[in-house]
Design a protein around this motif. Structure first.
Motif, short mmCIF file in Angstrom:
data_model
loop_
_atom_site.label_atom_id
_atom_site.label_comp_id
_atom_site.label_asym_id
_atom_site.label_seq_id
_atom_site.Cartn_x
_atom_site.Cartn_y
_atom_site.Cartn_z
N LEU A 560 33.99 45.21 49.20
CA LEU A 560 32.62 45.14 48.68
C LEU A 560 31.81 44.09 49.43
N LEU A 561 32.45 42.98 49.76
CA LEU A 561 31.76 41.92 50.50
C LEU A 561 31.35 42.41 51.89
N LEU A 562 32.25 43.11 52.58
CA LEU A 562 31.95 43.58 53.93
C LEU A 562 30.81 44.60 53.91
N VAL A 563 30.85 45.50 52.94
CA VAL A 563 29.76 46.49 52.84
C VAL A 563 28.42 45.79 52.63
N ALA A 564 28.37 44.82 51.72
CA ALA A 564 27.12 44.10 51.46
C ALA A 564 26.66 43.34 52.69
N ALA A 565 27.61 42.74 53.41
CA ALA A 565 27.24 41.97 54.60
C ALA A 565 26.70 42.88 55.70
N ARG A 566 27.33 44.03 55.90
CA ARG A 566 26.85 44.95 56.93
C ARG A 566 25.49 45.53 56.58
N GLU A 567 25.25 45.67 55.28
CA GLU A 567 23.94 46.16 54.83
C GLU A 567 22.92 45.03 54.72
N GLN A 568 23.36 43.80 55.01
CA GLN A 568 22.52 42.60 54.95
C GLN A 568 21.88 42.43 53.57
N GLU A 569 22.67 42.72 52.55
CA GLU A 569 22.22 42.53 51.17
C GLU A 569 22.52 41.10 50.75
N TRP A 570 21.79 40.15 51.34
CA TRP A 570 22.14 38.75 51.17
C TRP A 570 21.87 38.27 49.75
N ASP A 571 20.85 38.77 49.11
CA ASP A 571 20.60 38.38 47.71
C ASP A 571 21.76 38.81 46.82
N ASP A 572 22.30 40.00 47.11
CA ASP A 572 23.44 40.49 46.31
C ASP A 572 24.67 39.61 46.53
N VAL A 573 24.89 39.19 47.80
CA VAL A 573 26.04 38.33 48.08
C VAL A 573 25.88 36.99 47.38
N HIS A 574 24.65 36.42 47.50
CA HIS A 574 24.38 35.15 46.80
C HIS A 574 24.65 35.28 45.32
N ASP A 575 24.16 36.35 44.71
CA ASP A 575 24.30 36.51 43.27
C ASP A 575 25.76 36.69 42.86
N ALA A 576 26.53 37.47 43.65
CA ALA A 576 27.94 37.68 43.32
C ALA A 576 28.72 36.37 43.40
N VAL A 577 28.46 35.58 44.46
CA VAL A 577 29.14 34.29 44.59
C VAL A 577 28.73 33.36 43.45
N ARG A 578 27.44 33.36 43.11
CA ARG A 578 26.97 32.50 42.04
C ARG A 578 27.62 32.88 40.71
N ARG A 579 27.77 34.17 40.46
CA ARG A 579 28.41 34.59 39.21
C ARG A 579 29.87 34.12 39.15
N PHE A 580 30.56 34.20 40.29
CA PHE A 580 31.95 33.72 40.31
C PHE A 580 32.00 32.21 40.14
N GLN A 581 31.10 31.49 40.79
CA GLN A 581 31.04 30.04 40.62
C GLN A 581 30.78 29.67 39.16
N ASN A 582 29.84 30.37 38.54
CA ASN A 582 29.48 30.05 37.16
C ASN A 582 30.64 30.33 36.21
N ALA A 583 31.40 31.42 36.49
CA ALA A 583 32.55 31.72 35.64
C ALA A 583 33.60 30.61 35.75
N ASN A 584 33.88 30.17 36.98
CA ASN A 584 34.85 29.10 37.16
C ASN A 584 34.37 27.79 36.56
N LEU A 585 33.09 27.50 36.73
CA LEU A 585 32.54 26.27 36.15
C LEU A 585 32.62 26.31 34.63
N ALA A 586 32.38 27.49 34.05
CA ALA A 586 32.48 27.63 32.60
C ALA A 586 33.91 27.43 32.13
N LEU A 587 34.89 27.91 32.91
CA LEU A 587 36.29 27.67 32.57
C LEU A 587 36.58 26.17 32.52
#
Length: 817
Positions: A560-587
């Motif tokens: 999924l990351l490679l597809v988003a990167a090749r499509e240059q969907e940078w906002d989507d990549v930022h958001d996905a990473v942020r969601r993972f960061q927020n989940a870990n921070l909440a833990l």
């Protein structure tokens, strides 16, 4: 039943391949161990040159030291960490047998020779104190004969404990009682091997080669026989008998090479000589091919050649070496050839193992001819299943014990009776009838009872057919084991999506279980973590993050990351990473305790989840690492941040120099994508803290994690009140950046890394240093998370990173571009 003796100190007699590695695993479990072997009767030429005498300790302990050092050098490693070897004291039978008087358990592991074993044990009996357990690691000699004639108290404390090679990794221990072994001793050994050594214990009868070797050897000899019948090559047989049917990659002939053909011959002869009533006894004549290989000294890995041979490549061929395979027709080695069967190629795309077995063998069972692989496999599995059925109750009373022995001792995903259920008992018995095969009593009684499967599952409990009672009876599990699948069958699942579930473990503890493919992390898992935290706040006292797959998590979903990167969907990549960061921070900042329980691989994002728990309860065999640099990225789910925090914790004081020294191994660990070789090694790499725990038995991991969570609750757990936006983490700024850049430059000049490796490492160093900050200061968690994310997304946009991700997805291996 009164409790048996406590086992704290162990003596292992015999420092050969098995003895030394059993001692190593005892040391892994934290036990002090004495390892003894014979004292030499003659000097070697080298000892003569050095003018050493037979009385010199260096000579007296030469044999045992060689075995001990071989265990230290073993690959795969016998020890969790090199330091574990310090728990072993070496000695010899002539000078140090009196040490046995201090042991709670004495394990005999000398040569498979009845006279040698009995002679040694008679000497041991003179030193052994009353109450000490004595066991033999024989792979097949009669337990009752080894200790025949010994006094009654010795006999009550005598048993067989057959470990499988290599003892650290193979789960099975066959526990074989002697004629007078007390129930308390058997319970003590079973519990100790389970909890302290992490073993799956099966009670075996005192029959030749017990359970696993009896069935496994039959399967191997049947494969050899069928290879000739179907005109197949060594490679073709191994292609059929490996992962395609849920057996190990070593399949048939690679396994024989690892075990050693001399060992195989010894086992085969022992069965032939001691099973006159076995209807398949003639199969246990050593095959002429194996006889000839042993005559030539082609014993497998130990001699450098067996069914396979690693040889240097010819000058006109790429690479340094290649694997050659034996051609049984010419007795010559030739380059290994890839086996191709349409049925196996088709089945390769099927992830579910039971469905894959059905796809391969279903057509043949229903009467279709099938290709050569299908015909071979039906003959092999058919013969093995029929043979196993005839061995009940001769070698084991329970079909479940026989299946467990094959799973734990030979690495089969399913035992022979589980395979029968996967293929359908009615279908295979119809096929056997069509082939005019006599049904063993086990199958005849099953069908007569009106049942259609050997196992049944109801409300989370497994029952197995008992031919003696003509009914299914509950399969007993060791107390204290939590099985997530069973809990879900008992309606304890409280939420579910495609990647994860929430399960009520009872006693106020909630579990978040991953079940995506390879437990790769995506929005489904991060979403379920957040959902679990909400339920934690409202309905539960603690949260455990665990699963019972082979691996905890291999990291982020790279596709999924490679597809988003090749499509240059940078906002989507930022958001996905942020969601993972927020989940870990909440833990990390959850108001109630969170325990993370990894096993197998916990890589990349899987490792980052672990780092954010209040406590880690790790399986002993956990391979943990922040491996993102291998695909041209850096950890961005908070992994870099957490390792910075650990560097702060490890610093001896607040001085910059102390912190710089603490940062150095952190940078090396992440930059070099180091992966721990065990949970204890993970502690050394900084992934586990001193307060984190290790479970030797992975089957007990979830229960142990639950217990750790409840212990935190009882301790009146209080979360950190620090805000993620509060500056509380010290970074070094330009001081760390400069030191890292120098190290990177030296690695590049030495050609240890590529230019792009250096580029990624500089990006990582910048994150660990705190970005553009020039001097040491305090920063917040959120500051570091933002820095991680920006760096990660920028690397996603680089062509060479995308090439690395694509290569890893295609081959499973890193690319150094």
């Amino acid at each position: 039943m009164k409790p048996g003796p406590q086992l704290n100190r162990v003596a292992v007699l015999g420092a050969g391949t098995m003895g030394a590695r059993i001692a190593a695993h005892l040391a892994n479990a934290g036990l002090h161990c004495w390892l003894l072997d014979i004292a030499p009767s003659e000097l070697t030429p080298e000892e003569n040159t050095r003018a050493l005498a037979l009385t010199d300790p260096r000579v007296r302990n030469r044999v045992v030291r060689a075995g001990f050092e071989a265990a230290q050098k073993a690959r795969p490693a016998a020890f969790f960490t090199p330091a574990a070897a310090n728990r072993i004291t070496i000695g010899n039978f002539e000078d140090n047998l009196a040490w046995c008087a201090q042991a709670d358990w004495i394990i005999e592991a000398v040569a498979e020779n009845l006279a040698i074993k009995r002679g040694l044990l008679q000497k041991v009996a003179a030193h052994r104190r009353a109450g000490t357990i004595v066991s033999t690691n024989t792979s097949g000699l009669p337990i009752h004969q080894i200790a025949a004639g010994f006094h009654d108290e010795f006999q009550r404390h005598w048993a067989g404990t057959h470990f499988f090679n290599p003892p650290r990794y193979m789960k099975l221990v066959e526990l074989i009682p002697g004629p007078a072994t007390s129930p308390e001793v058997l319970e003590t050994l079973a519990d100790f091997c389970d909890r302290r050594l992490g073993k799956g214990v099966v009670r075996a009868k005192d029959t030749p080669n017990f359970i696993a070797n009896r069935i496994g050897t039959f399967s191997m000899l049947t494969s050899l026989s069928l290879m000739a019948r179907f005109g197949m090559s060594v490679e073709e047989v191994d292609a059929c008998t490996g992962p395609a049917i849920g057996w190990p990659k070593s399949a048939t002939f690679r396994t024989a090479d690892i075990v050693g053909l001399d060992v195989l011959v010894s086992v085969v002869r022992n069965i032939y000589d001691n099973t006159p009533e076995d209807e398949s006894r003639e199969l246990y004549r050593v095959p002429p091919l194996v006889e000839e290989m042993v005559r030539r000294g082609w014993l497998g890995e130990k001699s450098g050649r067996g069914f396979y041979l690693r040889a240097k490549k010819a000058p006109d061929r790429a690479g340094d070496s290649e694997i050659l395979a034996l051609d049984p027709g010419t007795m010559e080695y030739r380059p290994r050839q890839k086996a191709r069967f349409a049925s196996l190629e088709m089945a390769r795309t099927i992830d579910d193992s039971r469905a894959r077995l059905q796809a391969i063998l279903g057509p043949v069972i229903s009467g279709q001819p099938g290709d050569k692989a299908q015909q071979f496999l039906w003959a092999l599995i058919s013969e093995t299943s029929l043979y196993a059925a005839r061995r009940v109750p001769e070698i084991a009373d329970s079909i479940a014990d026989l299946d467990r022995a094959m799973r734990w001792g030979f690495g089969w995903q399913f035992g022979p009776f589980e395979i029968c259920d996967a293929l359908g008992v009615e279908a295979i018995t119809r096929r056997w009838t069509a082939e005019s095969r006599d049904l063993p009593p086990l199958f005849a009684r099953l069908l007569a009872s009106g049942r259609k499967s050997l196992y049944e599952s109801s409300a989370g409990e497994i029952s197995a057919f008992d031919p003696a009672a003509n009914e299914h009876r509950k399969v007993p599990e060791s107390p204290g084991i939590v099985i997530l699948k069973s809990l879900k069958e008992r309606s304890k699942e409280v939420a579910h999506n495609s990647g994860a579930s929430l399960i009520d473990l009872g006693d106020g503890v909630l579990c978040c279980e991953f079940h995506s493919k390879m437990n790769a992390i995506g929005d489904d898992i991060t979403g379920m973590i957040q959902a679990g935290l909400k339920r934690l706040n409202s309905d539960f006292d603690a949260l455990v993050i665990a699963n019972q797959a082979a691996n905890f998590s291999v990291g982020a979903n790279l596709m999924l990351l490679l597809v988003a990167a090749r499509e240059q969907e940078w906002d989507d990549v930022h958001d996905a990473v942020r969601r993972f960061q927020n989940a870990n921070l909440a833990l990390k900042h959850a108001p109630k305790p969170v325990v993370v329980a990894p096993q197998g691989m916990a890589l990349g994002g899987g490792c980052e989840i672990c780092l954010h728990g209040e406590r880690i309860q790790s399986a002993a065999e956990t391979y943990m690492g922040l491996v993102e640099t291998g695909v041209g990225l850096i950890p961005a789910g908070g992994g870099s941040k957490e390792m910075i925090i650990r560097a702060n914790e490890h610093a001896a004081g607040a001085e910059s120099l102390d912190l710089f020294h603490a940062f150095k191994p952190v940078f090396e660990t992440i930059a070099m994508a180091k992966v721990s070789t065990s949970a204890e090694d993970a502690r050394g790499l900084g992934f586990l803290r001193p307060a984190d725990f290790v479970s030797m038995n992975a089957d007990r991991l979830v229960a142990d994690a639950k217990a750790a969570a409840l212990a935190l609750v009882r301790e009146d757990y209080r979360p950190s009140l620090a805000s993620p936006n509060e500056p509380s983490i010290r970074i070094l700024g330009e001081e760390l950046n400069a030191g890292a850049k120098l190290a990177i430059h030296m690695m590049l000049r030495g050609e240890y890394i590529s230019e792009y490796d250096a580029h990624v490492a500089r990006k990582l160093a910048n994150v660990l240093a705190g970005g553009p900050l020039t001097e040491s200061q305090l920063v917040s968690e959120q500051y570091l998370l933002d820095l991680e994310r920006e760096t990660f997304v920028s690397l996603c946009g680089e062509r060479k990173t995308q090439e690395r991700i694509a290569h890893t997805l295609k081959t499973g291996k890193p690319l150094r571009n």
